[in-house]
Design a protein around this motif. Structure first.
Motif, PDB file in Angstrom:
ATOM      1  N   ILE A  14       0.774  -1.236   0.017  1.00 41.91           N
ATOM      2  CA  ILE A  14      -0.134  -0.019  -0.052  1.00 41.91           C
ATOM      3  C   ILE A  14       0.942   1.107  -0.140  1.00 41.91           C
ATOM      4  N   THR A  17       2.202   2.687  -3.285  1.00 46.75           N
ATOM      5  CA  THR A  17       1.139   2.866  -4.190  1.00 46.75           C
ATOM      6  C   THR A  17       0.904   4.253  -4.088  1.00 46.75           C
ATOM      7  N   THR A  19      -1.214   6.468  -5.487  1.00 45.52           N
ATOM      8  CA  THR A  19      -2.542   7.170  -5.644  1.00 45.52           C
ATOM      9  C   THR A  19      -3.237   7.062  -4.160  1.00 45.52           C
ATOM     10  N   LEU A  20      -2.593   6.115  -3.117  1.00 43.05           N
ATOM     11  CA  LEU A  20      -3.134   6.202  -1.936  1.00 43.05           C
ATOM     12  C   LEU A  20      -2.587   7.384  -1.019  1.00 43.05           C
ATOM     13  N   GLN A  29      -7.070   5.447   2.227  1.00 50.35           N
ATOM     14  CA  GLN A  29      -8.065   5.597   1.460  1.00 50.35           C
ATOM     15  C   GLN A  29      -7.657   5.425   0.107  1.00 50.35           C
ATOM     16  N   ALA A  30      -8.598   4.467  -0.613  1.00 48.19           N
ATOM     17  CA  ALA A  30      -8.085   4.346  -2.052  1.00 48.19           C
ATOM     18  C   ALA A  30      -9.505   4.221  -2.827  1.00 48.19           C
TER      19      ALA A  30
END
Length: 401
Positions: A14, A17, A19-20, A29-30
């Protein structure tokens, strides 16, 4: 919800990544989902890995377990929905044949259609194992080289009618459970089965904090393979009546007792008639200490001998918070299992399994918890080839975001 294990692996994925982003403590939050990663690791010393009988040589070994988990939670029209995955890897330093890797998947949702109609659903899948000397191999742990593995599933749903403030509530429920061993020997094939349950429960408030309940279920047990053996297929009827109460701010509980009938398709196995019960009481004399007492009686499918198991369970647990970050838990559980034979010339097998456990937990940080525990298990039986005892002592670390 899956067992709250803590996931370093999920955390690493996580955090890599872009975009998280962190939404709040323990969650990321994704898009429309809150991702909840966690991880648990333990180190324990086991003095009877294969649950060898009292007159057999025992295998002693250290064992480490690693268990990452990731839960994705969201809301659909304001109703909570989540799906989770957990992996558990166990490694024995002195008995590599007992190493295992289990997988668990779970999805659930609670939907309030309006003030009087509510639906909940649960789906679970497990690719798991039975330690040698447990489950199907009780009394013969050293006779097999590796743990038995299996696939199991559980699908259940409930529909509730009645407003929260209503005097009466009606709940309709259904559940389908399956079990399939991975081995192909006849002795395992005849244990693969599916249990389908349908039922309903009606509760009516009879006091300020007390409700009377009646719980009726019908269960159909069907085995996948019978080969040359006489079928163990059966139909079960269970009717329980009782009360649910919260008499004071410190005491809550339920007590139900009733009738159980188990009718076999093969008439030579006879029909069982008996008394079932479910009782649970929580007593909280102070806000930081809770005592829990429970007992139940039911019938279960046999994992080896007999036509079925008549089981009774008794347990006592005490949880106490000594300080804001320091807590203990003590429990004693006794399981009495009678393996019932309808053949006149065979005596029933009676097992008594007692488990003692104690743990001490320290919340070092909001995201880090350490525990140490001790567990002792003793099984006695009127069959000389069944009894064993086992001790386990270990430490556990739990990590969250």
């Amino acid at each position: 919800m899956l067992k709250r294990t803590k996931s370093i692996i999920a955390l690493s994925v996580i955090c890599a990544t872009p975009t998280l982003f962190a939404q709040e403590a323990g969650r990321i939050q994704a898009g429309q989902f809150d991702l909840i990663p966690s991880f648990t690791s333990s180190m324990a010393y086991v003095d009877n890995v294969a649950n060898a009988r009292d007159n057999q040589s025992k295998i002693y070994s250290w064992r480490t377990t690693l268990s990452p988990e990731l839960i994705a939670a969201t809301q659909v029209n304001g109703n909570p929905v989540q799906i989770g995955y957990r992996l558990e890897r166990g490694v024995y330093f002195s008995s590599s044949n007992d190493d295992y890797t289990d997988h668990f998947v779970e999805a659930s949702g609670d939907f309030e259609l309006n003030s009087r109609h509510r639906v909940s659903a649960l789906a679970q899948y497990e690719d798991g194992h039975e330690d040698r000397g447990t489950g199907f191999s009780i009394g013969s742990g050293l006779d097999i080289s590796t743990p038995d593995t299996y696939k199991s599933s559980n699908l259940s749903a409930e529909y509730t009618y009645g407003a929260v403030t209503s005097d009466g509530l009606i709940t309709l429920k259904t559940r389908r459970q399956s079990l399939d061993y991975d081995r192909s020997e006849d002795a395992y094939l005849i244990r693969d089965r599916v249990k389908t349950m349908v039922g309903g429960e009606f509760g009516y408030q009879i006091g300020a904090a007390t409700s009377a309940v009646i719980d009726i279920t019908q269960t159909y047990v069907r085995y996948d393979e019978q080969l040359d053996f006489v079928t163990r297929d059966s139909d079960e009827t269970r009717v329980l009546v009782g009360v649910v109460w919260e008499s004071t701010a410190a005491t809550t509980g339920f007590a139900k007792v009733g009738y159980k009938e188990k009718e076999f398709e093969d008439q030579s196995r006879g029909t069982f008639y008996g008394t079932d019960w479910e009782v649970g009481i929580d007593w909280q004399p102070v806000s930081y200490s809770t005592f829990r007492i429970s007992t139940s009686a039911d019938t279960f499918e046999t994992n080896g001998e007999g036509d079925f198991i008549r089981g009774q369970n008794y347990s006592v647990r005490w949880n106490h918070d000594w300080l804001e970050r320091l807590s203990t838990s003590f429990s004693v559980t006794q399981q009495d299992d009678e393996y019932v034979f309808n053949e006149i010339d065979i005596d029933n097998r009676d097992d008594e399994l007692i488990n003692y456990s104690a743990s001490l937990s320290y919340q070092a940080r909001r995201w880090l918890k350490f525990s140490t525990y001790y567990q002792y298990t003793d099984r006695d039986s009127n069959r000389e080839t069944i009894g064993y005892d086992k001790s386990e002592i270990g430490v556990t670390a739990e990590v969250t975001l």
